[in-house]
Design a protein around this motif. Structure first.
Motif, PDB file in Angstrom:
ATOM      1  N   LYS A 177      -1.554  48.185  -0.624  1.00 59.09           N
ATOM      2  CA  LYS A 177      -2.879  48.584  -1.103  1.00 59.09           C
ATOM      3  C   LYS A 177      -3.957  47.679  -0.502  1.00 59.09           C
ATOM      4  O   LYS A 177      -5.012  48.146  -0.069  1.00 59.09           O
ATOM      5  CB  LYS A 177      -2.925  48.529  -2.630  1.00 59.09           C
ATOM      6  N   LEU A 213      -4.463  48.646   3.202  1.00 67.62           N
ATOM      7  CA  LEU A 213      -5.230  49.882   3.359  1.00 67.62           C
ATOM      8  C   LEU A 213      -6.677  49.731   2.899  1.00 67.62           C
ATOM      9  O   LEU A 213      -7.563  50.388   3.445  1.00 67.62           O
ATOM     10  CB  LEU A 213      -4.541  51.041   2.644  1.00 67.62           C
ATOM     11  N   GLN A 252      -8.404  48.340   5.860  1.00 71.21           N
ATOM     12  CA  GLN A 252      -8.564  49.409   6.842  1.00 71.21           C
ATOM     13  C   GLN A 252      -9.696  50.349   6.436  1.00 71.21           C
ATOM     14  O   GLN A 252     -10.486  50.786   7.273  1.00 71.21           O
ATOM     15  CB  GLN A 252      -7.264  50.209   6.988  1.00 71.21           C
ATOM     16  N   GLU A 253      -9.755  50.653   5.159  1.00 73.24           N
ATOM     17  CA  GLU A 253     -10.781  51.561   4.660  1.00 73.24           C
ATOM     18  C   GLU A 253     -12.184  51.031   4.947  1.00 73.24           C
ATOM     19  O   GLU A 253     -13.081  51.791   5.315  1.00 73.24           O
ATOM     20  CB  GLU A 253     -10.590  51.784   3.156  1.00 73.24           C
ATOM     21  N   TYR A 312     -11.558  59.287   6.492  1.00 68.07           N
ATOM     22  CA  TYR A 312     -10.495  58.365   6.098  1.00 68.07           C
ATOM     23  C   TYR A 312      -9.986  58.730   4.709  1.00 68.07           C
ATOM     24  O   TYR A 312     -10.772  58.950   3.795  1.00 68.07           O
ATOM     25  CB  TYR A 312     -11.021  56.922   6.079  1.00 68.07           C
ATOM     26  N   LYS A 313      -8.661  58.770   4.579  1.00 68.38           N
ATOM     27  CA  LYS A 313      -8.039  59.010   3.272  1.00 68.38           C
ATOM     28  C   LYS A 313      -6.835  58.088   3.146  1.00 68.38           C
ATOM     29  O   LYS A 313      -6.152  57.801   4.129  1.00 68.38           O
ATOM     30  CB  LYS A 313      -7.569  60.465   3.146  1.00 68.38           C
ATOM     31  N   LYS A 314      -6.584  57.649   1.924  1.00 68.09           N
ATOM     32  CA  LYS A 314      -5.388  56.844   1.668  1.00 68.09           C
ATOM     33  C   LYS A 314      -4.747  57.304   0.374  1.00 68.09           C
ATOM     34  O   LYS A 314      -5.424  57.802  -0.528  1.00 68.09           O
ATOM     35  CB  LYS A 314      -5.715  55.357   1.599  1.00 68.09           C
ATOM     36  N   GLU A 315      -3.436  57.172   0.329  1.00 66.32           N
ATOM     37  CA  GLU A 315      -2.667  57.497  -0.866  1.00 66.32           C
ATOM     38  C   GLU A 315      -1.695  56.361  -1.114  1.00 66.32           C
ATOM     39  O   GLU A 315      -0.941  55.982  -0.224  1.00 66.32           O
ATOM     40  CB  GLU A 315      -1.861  58.785  -0.670  1.00 66.32           C
ATOM     41  N   ALA A 348       2.873  54.007   1.061  1.00 62.75           N
ATOM     42  CA  ALA A 348       1.426  54.165   1.178  1.00 62.75           C
ATOM     43  C   ALA A 348       1.159  54.969   2.451  1.00 62.75           C
ATOM     44  O   ALA A 348       1.834  54.775   3.470  1.00 62.75           O
ATOM     45  CB  ALA A 348       0.748  52.808   1.256  1.00 62.75           C
ATOM     46  N   GLN A 357      -1.895  56.490   5.083  1.00 56.38           N
ATOM     47  CA  GLN A 357      -3.278  56.446   5.551  1.00 56.38           C
ATOM     48  C   GLN A 357      -3.486  57.588   6.548  1.00 56.38           C
ATOM     49  O   GLN A 357      -2.686  57.762   7.457  1.00 56.38           O
ATOM     50  CB  GLN A 357      -3.539  55.110   6.243  1.00 56.38           C
TER      51      GLN A 357
END
Length: 154
Positions: free
Chosen positions: A71, A74, A77-78, A89-92, A98, A100
């Motif tokens: 987390k 990311l 990165q975000e 940009y999306k992350k889960e 995880a 990206q």
């Protein structure tokens, strides 16, 4: 008469060649980036990259990374990708991994500023677009391999 036929044939061949250059094509590359699985698809016309889509998956067990560490990675990165014109940009953060997703639209915004801020392959000197051969060369140098498209009979 023969010259007229030859001229018409050359004209038709030229039209088909130009039409092929304007056709959108794509190539997909797979690789390992510091233990994370990355799949990148380049969409291009001629030698000009139009879009670049990447999916990075960090499997906690495989990568020896905790969910909270992934987390944090990311989130950093975000901060780089968020707010850049032309970038989605999306992350889960899931229970076991995880993910990206980054989509870069090179036709939106200032390509030189975008590529410099993101630290990715930018336009060659004197160009205002990203050349697909330059990106492919960088991908291969980083250890990525081109993934062959699936065929109907495979």
């Amino acid at each position: 008469m023969k010259r007229s036929i030859l001229a018409i044939a050359m004209l038709i061949a030229g039209i088909f060649l130009l039409a092929a250059c304007d056709k959108e094509q794509s190539k997909t590359y797979e690789g390992d980036l510091q233990g994370a699985e990355v799949i990148t698809t380049l969409t291009y016309k001629g030698d000009k990259v139009i879009k670049q889509s990447s999916i990075m998956t960090i499997d906690y067990d495989t990568n020896g990374v905790s969910k909270s560490d992934a987390k944090k990675i990311l989130n950093k990165q975000e901060k780089i990708f968020k707010g850049v014109e032309g970038v989605t940009y999306k992350k889960e953060i899931k229970k076991d991994k995880a993910i990206q997703k980054v989509d870069i639209d090179y036709e939106t915004g200032n390509v030189k500023k975008m590529t410099k801020k993101l630290g990715i392959t930018g336009p060659a000197k004197g160009e205002d677009y990203v050349n697909v051969k330059d990106v492919e060369r960088a991908m291969k140098k980083a250890g990525f391999e081109e993934k062959k498209p699936l065929k109907d009979n495979d």
